[in-house]
Structures are given as C-alpha cells and as structure tokens.
Scaffold this active site. Structure first.
Site, PDB file in Angstrom:
ATOM      1  N   LYS A  69      31.263   1.736  11.394  1.00 57.64           N
ATOM      2  CA  LYS A  69      30.258   0.708  11.680  1.00 57.64           C
ATOM      3  C   LYS A  69      29.750   0.892  13.117  1.00 57.64           C
ATOM      4  O   LYS A  69      30.133   0.176  14.040  1.00 57.64           O
ATOM      5  CB  LYS A  69      30.841  -0.692  11.472  1.00 57.64           C
ATOM      6  CG  LYS A  69      29.785  -1.793  11.354  1.00 57.64           C
ATOM      7  CD  LYS A  69      30.423  -3.094  10.915  1.00 57.64           C
ATOM      8  CE  LYS A  69      29.423  -4.235  10.859  1.00 57.64           C
ATOM      9  NZ  LYS A  69      28.412  -4.056   9.787  1.00 57.64           N
ATOM     10  N   ARG A 123      38.845  -3.384  10.223  1.00 51.26           N
ATOM     11  CA  ARG A 123      37.780  -2.387  10.165  1.00 51.26           C
ATOM     12  C   ARG A 123      37.369  -1.933  11.558  1.00 51.26           C
ATOM     13  O   ARG A 123      37.053  -0.748  11.775  1.00 51.26           O
ATOM     14  CB  ARG A 123      36.571  -2.925   9.400  1.00 51.26           C
ATOM     15  CG  ARG A 123      35.516  -1.859   9.126  1.00 51.26           C
ATOM     16  CD  ARG A 123      34.435  -2.358   8.185  1.00 51.26           C
ATOM     17  NE  ARG A 123      33.701  -3.486   8.753  1.00 51.26           N
ATOM     18  CZ  ARG A 123      32.774  -4.177   8.083  1.00 51.26           C
ATOM     19  NH1 ARG A 123      32.485  -3.865   6.834  1.00 51.26           N
ATOM     20  NH2 ARG A 123      32.133  -5.179   8.668  1.00 51.26           N
ATOM     21  N   LEU A 136      29.297   1.760   3.939  1.00 53.68           N
ATOM     22  CA  LEU A 136      30.249   0.950   4.692  1.00 53.68           C
ATOM     23  C   LEU A 136      31.075   0.130   3.714  1.00 53.68           C
ATOM     24  O   LEU A 136      30.518  -0.493   2.796  1.00 53.68           O
ATOM     25  CB  LEU A 136      29.507   0.024   5.659  1.00 53.68           C
ATOM     26  CG  LEU A 136      30.404  -0.828   6.561  1.00 53.68           C
ATOM     27  CD1 LEU A 136      31.080   0.041   7.618  1.00 53.68           C
ATOM     28  CD2 LEU A 136      29.590  -1.935   7.231  1.00 53.68           C
ATOM     29  N   TYR A 190      30.580  -1.993  16.118  1.00 51.37           N
ATOM     30  CA  TYR A 190      30.411  -3.445  16.166  1.00 51.37           C
ATOM     31  C   TYR A 190      30.978  -4.096  14.913  1.00 51.37           C
ATOM     32  O   TYR A 190      31.256  -3.430  13.913  1.00 51.37           O
ATOM     33  CB  TYR A 190      28.938  -3.809  16.337  1.00 51.37           C
ATOM     34  CG  TYR A 190      28.083  -3.648  15.095  1.00 51.37           C
ATOM     35  CD1 TYR A 190      27.709  -4.758  14.341  1.00 51.37           C
ATOM     36  CD2 TYR A 190      27.646  -2.391  14.685  1.00 51.37           C
ATOM     37  CE1 TYR A 190      26.922  -4.613  13.208  1.00 51.37           C
ATOM     38  CE2 TYR A 190      26.857  -2.240  13.557  1.00 51.37           C
ATOM     39  CZ  TYR A 190      26.499  -3.351  12.812  1.00 51.37           C
ATOM     40  OH  TYR A 190      25.720  -3.209  11.693  1.00 51.37           O
ATOM     41  N   ARG A 212      26.084  10.687  32.507  1.00 50.13           N
ATOM     42  CA  ARG A 212      25.601  11.155  31.210  1.00 50.13           C
ATOM     43  C   ARG A 212      26.135  12.549  30.897  1.00 50.13           C
ATOM     44  O   ARG A 212      25.894  13.504  31.620  1.00 50.13           O
ATOM     45  CB  ARG A 212      24.073  11.152  31.181  1.00 50.13           C
ATOM     46  CG  ARG A 212      23.497  11.392  29.792  1.00 50.13           C
ATOM     47  CD  ARG A 212      21.979  11.320  29.786  1.00 50.13           C
ATOM     48  NE  ARG A 212      21.448  11.375  28.425  1.00 50.13           N
ATOM     49  CZ  ARG A 212      21.284  12.488  27.719  1.00 50.13           C
ATOM     50  NH1 ARG A 212      21.589  13.664  28.275  1.00 50.13           N
ATOM     51  NH2 ARG A 212      20.809  12.442  26.485  1.00 50.13           N
TER      52      ARG A 212
END
Length: 285
Positions: free
Chosen positions: A148, A52, A205, A33, A100
C-alpha cells in the site's frame, strides 16, 4: 478551527504542519499509508490495518516509526483532539529525509510519520442508496499492488478518466481481467448468486474490509469464488459492488454501458453492507 495533525512527534495545527523538501515520500513516493475508519469516536478493524502496515514496511525494507501501540495512541489522540465522531484517520510513513539518491539511505535516517483525520459520513452515505457507476480503464500500475504505497498517480488518472466520461469511479483491467477499483476492491455477483472477486496476490491490495466482508459472506452461506473475472462477466452480472475502509460495501449499478439489475444496489450487496455495519458498530459499542 483548523484540524490538529501529527508530524514526527508533534501535534500541530494543519497550517503549521511541515515535512522536509528532501523527504523521500516527496522525491520518490517512497512511502506507505493506511486509512482506518472511525465510528462513534473509535477505530474499527485497526488491528488489520496495523498488520498490513507492518507488511508494507517489511516489503520495502523500511524502518517502523513506532510500535503498534504507540501508533494507535497517536490515532486515538487525534480523534480526541479533533472531536471526530465518524470519519477516518490517515497514516503515512516515508523512509525519511535524505539527500536525493536512488539508493536507500542508511538506518541513521529516521522515517517520517504523518497522521490526520477527516470527518466523513461512512454509514449514512446517500450514495449507498443510489449506488455508483464505473468505467473500465487500462491498469497501468506497477507490479507490486499488494504494497500500500503512496504512489497513487495511476489511480488518480483512472478516476479522472472515469469522471471525464461521466462515471463515478473506475475499475482497472489487465489482460482482459478486472484487477480492482481505483481505490477499492471489486466484486460481481453472478445470476446464480455467487460472489466473485479476484484472488489475492501481487496484482491487488488485500483489503482489510475485503477480508471481513468475505468472512461475513461465507458465515451467512453465500457462495464465494476468489478468481479472475472478465469485463464481459461484469456486463452479464446480476449485481456488483466495491469495498473499502471508508465506503464499507458500496453497490455498483452500471459498468461501462451495461446497467446491472434494476439500476439500484442489489439485494446481496445491501445485505452485506448491513452485515458489515452491524459488525462495525458491535466493535465500537
């Protein structure tokens, strides 16, 4: 009126926004995100956030949901639809929906793209006058904090631990050294006036606001050291602060039981906040 959000090609009221229960972001936190600030209805430092984002996607071998220009067009459309003057645009990309399986699905699975806005006072924030308090907590996150990702349970736990103890936020500590804040980069200012923050690497980060603030500090002849610093150094600091896309530069006035300075955001912290706001307003003027 509810907000308009973006989900996989559609602008819809937030009540109608849906993603699959098989989405890997939901199943595995398999997503990344970005959060871009908005001033006067315009994005600031968005190019850095897009760069980024590309890096995060690449590190996880994840497909991109669009070009930078396409994504920015969606951001700007949401700003217009929601009449957002000041606040943020949140952007999330997951690997998409598939049965899954721990193994990544094939390239035929399209990534999920979700964006929404939040109104927020990022300049006239009353906390900027009083500062925040932080509690140091153990850093229990994974080893790739430079990506991130949406896997934010550990930072949530850190914030809740701090809140339960009566603090505003948490600084995370590993092997005696501060890594970063629960949702921001961490800094101290020594009694000699040197700004100290941890060097970039997999442990933290590389904040977009961080880079801008350090550049402003060096431009205005502040001494900056990017290195490890201990909790004990925090207690002995003249000032401390954090940076993030929505907090800009925010003073820290207490760390654990140690009050810093006179208990108010320090002079260097305040100057850096003013310089950053000046830069941001110039970008949107």
């Amino acid at each position: 009126m509810s907000r308009i959000v973006y989900v996989n090609g559609k602008f819809v009221p937030e009540e109608e926004a849906r993603v699959s229960v098989f989405d890997r972001g939901f199943m595995f936190a398999d997503g990344v995100y970005e959060v871009s600030s908005v001033l006067r209805g315009k994005l600031i430092e968005n190019e850095g956030h897009m760069t980024r984002l590309r890096r995060s996607l690449s590190e996880l071998s994840m497909q991109s949901p669009g070009t930078d220009d396409e994504i920015e067009a969606i951001q700007n459309r949401l700003i217009t639809l929601n009449k957002l003057d000041e606040g943020l645009v949140y952007l999330q990309v997951t690997r998409g929906a598939a049965d899954r399986d721990f193994i990544y699905p094939g390239e035929n699975v399209k990534p999920t793209l979700v964006l929404f806005t939040q109104a927020k006072n990022v300049i006239d924030n009353p906390i900027a006058e009083t500062g925040i308090t932080v509690k140091t907590v153990a850093d229990i996150r994974w080893a790739r904090r430079d990506i991130k990702t949406v896997g934010l349970l550990a930072p949530c736990m850190a914030k809740m631990e701090a809140k339960a103890a009566g603090f505003s936020d948490a600084w995370m500590v590993e092997d005696g050294y501060v890594t970063e804040g629960s949702s921001n980069n961490a800094y101290i200012v020594t009694k000699e006036g040197t700004i100290v923050t941890r060097q970039v690497g997999n442990a933290i980060l590389n904040g977009i606001t961080r880079r801008a603030v350090l550049a402003l500090a060096e431009k205005h002849n502040y001494k900056v050291e990017e290195r490890l610093f201990t909790v004990e150094e925090c207690y002995d600091a003249a000032e401390a602060f954090v940076t993030s896309a929505t907090m800009f530069v925010q003073g820290v006035v207490k760390i654990d039981g140690a009050k810093l300075g006179d208990g108010k955001p320090g002079k260097i912290t305040q100057q850096l906040r003013e310089l950053y706001i000046e830069m941001a307003l110039a970008e949107v003027s």
